[in-house]
Write an enzyme that holds these catalytic residues in place. Structure first.
Site, short mmCIF file in Angstrom:
data_model
loop_
_atom_site.label_atom_id
_atom_site.label_comp_id
_atom_site.label_asym_id
_atom_site.label_seq_id
_atom_site.Cartn_x
_atom_site.Cartn_y
_atom_site.Cartn_z
N PRO A 269 26.34 2.54 -2.75
CA PRO A 269 26.05 2.37 -1.33
C PRO A 269 26.86 1.25 -0.69
O PRO A 269 27.05 0.19 -1.29
CB PRO A 269 24.56 2.01 -1.32
CG PRO A 269 24.34 1.35 -2.65
CD PRO A 269 25.27 2.02 -3.62
N ARG A 307 34.80 0.80 14.72
CA ARG A 307 34.09 2.07 14.52
C ARG A 307 33.85 2.88 15.80
O ARG A 307 34.04 4.09 15.79
CB ARG A 307 32.76 1.85 13.78
CG ARG A 307 32.93 1.30 12.37
CD ARG A 307 31.64 1.31 11.57
NE ARG A 307 31.30 2.63 11.09
CZ ARG A 307 30.44 3.44 11.63
NH1 ARG A 307 29.74 3.08 12.68
NH2 ARG A 307 30.23 4.63 11.11
N CYS A 337 44.28 -4.59 24.99
CA CYS A 337 45.01 -3.71 25.89
C CYS A 337 45.09 -2.30 25.30
O CYS A 337 46.14 -1.82 24.89
CB CYS A 337 46.38 -4.29 26.21
SG CYS A 337 46.18 -5.76 27.22
C1 LIG Z 1 33.45 3.94 0.97
C2 LIG Z 1 32.94 4.38 -0.32
C3 LIG Z 1 31.58 4.27 -0.61
C4 LIG Z 1 30.55 3.75 0.37
O1 LIG Z 1 30.25 4.64 1.39
P1 LIG Z 1 29.10 4.26 2.44
O2 LIG Z 1 29.06 5.41 3.37
O3 LIG Z 1 29.46 3.00 3.10
O4 LIG Z 1 27.84 4.10 1.67
C5 LIG Z 1 31.18 4.65 -1.87
N1 LIG Z 1 32.06 5.11 -2.80
C6 LIG Z 1 33.37 5.24 -2.54
C7 LIG Z 1 34.29 5.72 -3.59
C8 LIG Z 1 33.86 4.88 -1.29
O5 LIG Z 1 35.16 5.01 -1.04
#
Ligand SMILES: *Cc1c(COP(=O)(O)O)cnc(C)c1O
Length: 411
Positions: A269, A307, A337
């Site tokens: 996560p 984002r 800008c």
């Molecule tokens: C970015 C990533 C995550 C985390 O994803 P979230 O949506 O932020 O939980 C987990 N594993 C891998 C391989 C990633 O590239």
């Protein structure tokens, strides 16, 4: 964050005080929230030997890494630099999973030398790995189960066209390489992307991995990646981790019985642990009435939080310095800008020049995706820990921008 008589507070500290003390723009993180998120997710998989590997690309401040390590987390890293920060934060190499994509083999060798858990996501790299290390260094294999996560192709990485992972259809090919070099495959991995809503998607992926596991005898763990959707706005449907937990625990136990060994279950996560723990505080520079809308222009922009512009992500925005003001409609924009809009047509308590806005869910992919575009300095980072605010990253200064520039003789 709470609205109290003293205004908005985070972890017992007034957010306005944070902005006053550390100036704005500033990122603020609530350590308690991060810890609570960690345990909520971990508890959802009670009954299994579950390990959470924090995907630290979401927020890479070393204090956040240390905080999660204290709670028992491991790390998921996508670059050797992230792994180095992890080591600096005190993680054992064996607690750090290295899950890069499209990197040079020299970086994989470096990761092996450091003793990280290696995750390979490409066949020719696997071949080269076998050639180089044979049965001496184990590795995990990243499979692409071809499952579409969420509705947004930017954040969905497990579908058919994705660059990530080795296709689940190529397991026989993997097996040939593994057998011919005697590679010890210690784990199977999938990460289908962000924003998975229901248990069903996880379960579909899980079943494919269980199936693939039959081809590998030395597995120690299965890694189901991430994709836990978090709440960005009121009414958002989010992943019910307890529902997913209950179903995965069930299915994983059945799988382990069939496999003949109790494997560890890993998740990675990022967002889930840190997104709702972070806020970006920014000052209102201008309130500009145009023929179509009222713009609230702040001293931040896409250089600090990308984002909304990159993914069209919704981030809730609050006017924390006028919580009782009459609600009006504003478009909140940045000072870059570019058309860097944080939010269109938002209902905010009346915004005046000098007010401080808090942009919510700024813990994940906020600071970590920031840049110096327009030669703007990146904000400070502050962590609320045990009821006190701590500076955990200094605001940049002009020297920083020029530090690596080399002036040559142009006469
Ligand atoms: C970015 C990533 C995550 C985390 O994803 P979230 O949506 O932020 O939980 C987990 N594993 C891998 C391989 C990633 O590239």
């Amino acid at each position: 964050m709470k609205l109290t008589k003293q205004g908005y507070t985070l972890g017992g500290v007034s957010l306005l005080d944070v902005a006053r003390e550390f100036d704005s723009p500033v990122y603020v993180y609530d350590a308690d929230q991060i810890v609570a998120n960690y345990h909520e997710l971990k508890n959802a998989f009670k009954g299994l030997d579950v390990h959470l590997k924090y995907a630290c690309k979401a927020l890479t401040n070393i204090n956040v890494l240390k905080l999660l390590r204290k709670e028992g987390a491991g790390l998921d890293t996508v670059s050797i630099e992230e792994a180095m920060i992890g080591l600096r934060a005190g993680y054992e190499p064996s607690e750090i999973l290295f899950t890069p994509n499209s990197i040079g083999f020299s970086e994989i060798k470096e990761a092996v030398e450091l003793g990280l858990v290696i995750n390979i996501d490409e066949l020719s790299t696997l071949e080269r790995f076998g050639n180089e290390f044979g049965n001496k260094v184990p590795c995990c294999i990243r499979l692409n189960p071809h499952i579409m996560a969420g509705g947004n192709s930017h954040i969905s990485v497990g579908h058919i066209d994705s660059k990530f992972g080795i296709s689940i259809y190529q397991v026989p090919h993997i097996k040939r390489i593994v057998d011919s070099y005697g590679i010890r495959v210690n784990g199977l991995h999938m990460h289908t992307g962000s924003d998975i809503l229901d248990a069903e998607v996880f379960l579909r992926g899980a079943k494919l991995l269980y199936e693939a596991a039959r081809s590998f005898d030395n597995l120690e763990f299965m890694d189901f990646g991430s994709g836990f959707k978090v709440k960005y706005r009121e009414g958002d449907v989010t992943t019910d981790v307890n529902d997913i937990g209950a179903q995965i625990v069930e299915s994983f136990k059945t799988f382990c019985a069939e496999y003949g060994k109790d494997l560890q279950l890993w998740f990675e996560p990022g967002k889930y642990l840190v997104s709702n723990a972070g806020y970006l505080l920014a000052d209102v520079n201008v309130v500009k009435q145009t023929t179509s809308t009222v713009f609230a222009g702040v001293n931040s922009g896409q250089n600090h939080l990308l984002r909304p512009m990159m993914y069209d992500a919704y981030h809730n925005i609050l006017n924390i310095s006028n919580p009782a003001g009459t609600e009006r409609i504003y478009s909140v924009v940045g000072y870059i800008c570019e058309s860097d809009t944080f939010g269109y047509d938002r209902k905010l308590n009346e915004v005046r020049v000098g007010d401080i806005l808090a942009i919510c869910n700024a813990g994940a992919y906020g600071f970590s995706m920031s840049s110096n575009y327009n030669s703007r300095l990146r904000p400070a980072e502050v962590m609320i820990y045990k009821g006190k605010s701590h500076l955990i990253r200094k605001r940049e200064n002009l020297d920083y921008l020029l530090e690596n520039q080399v002036e040559i003789d142009l006469s």
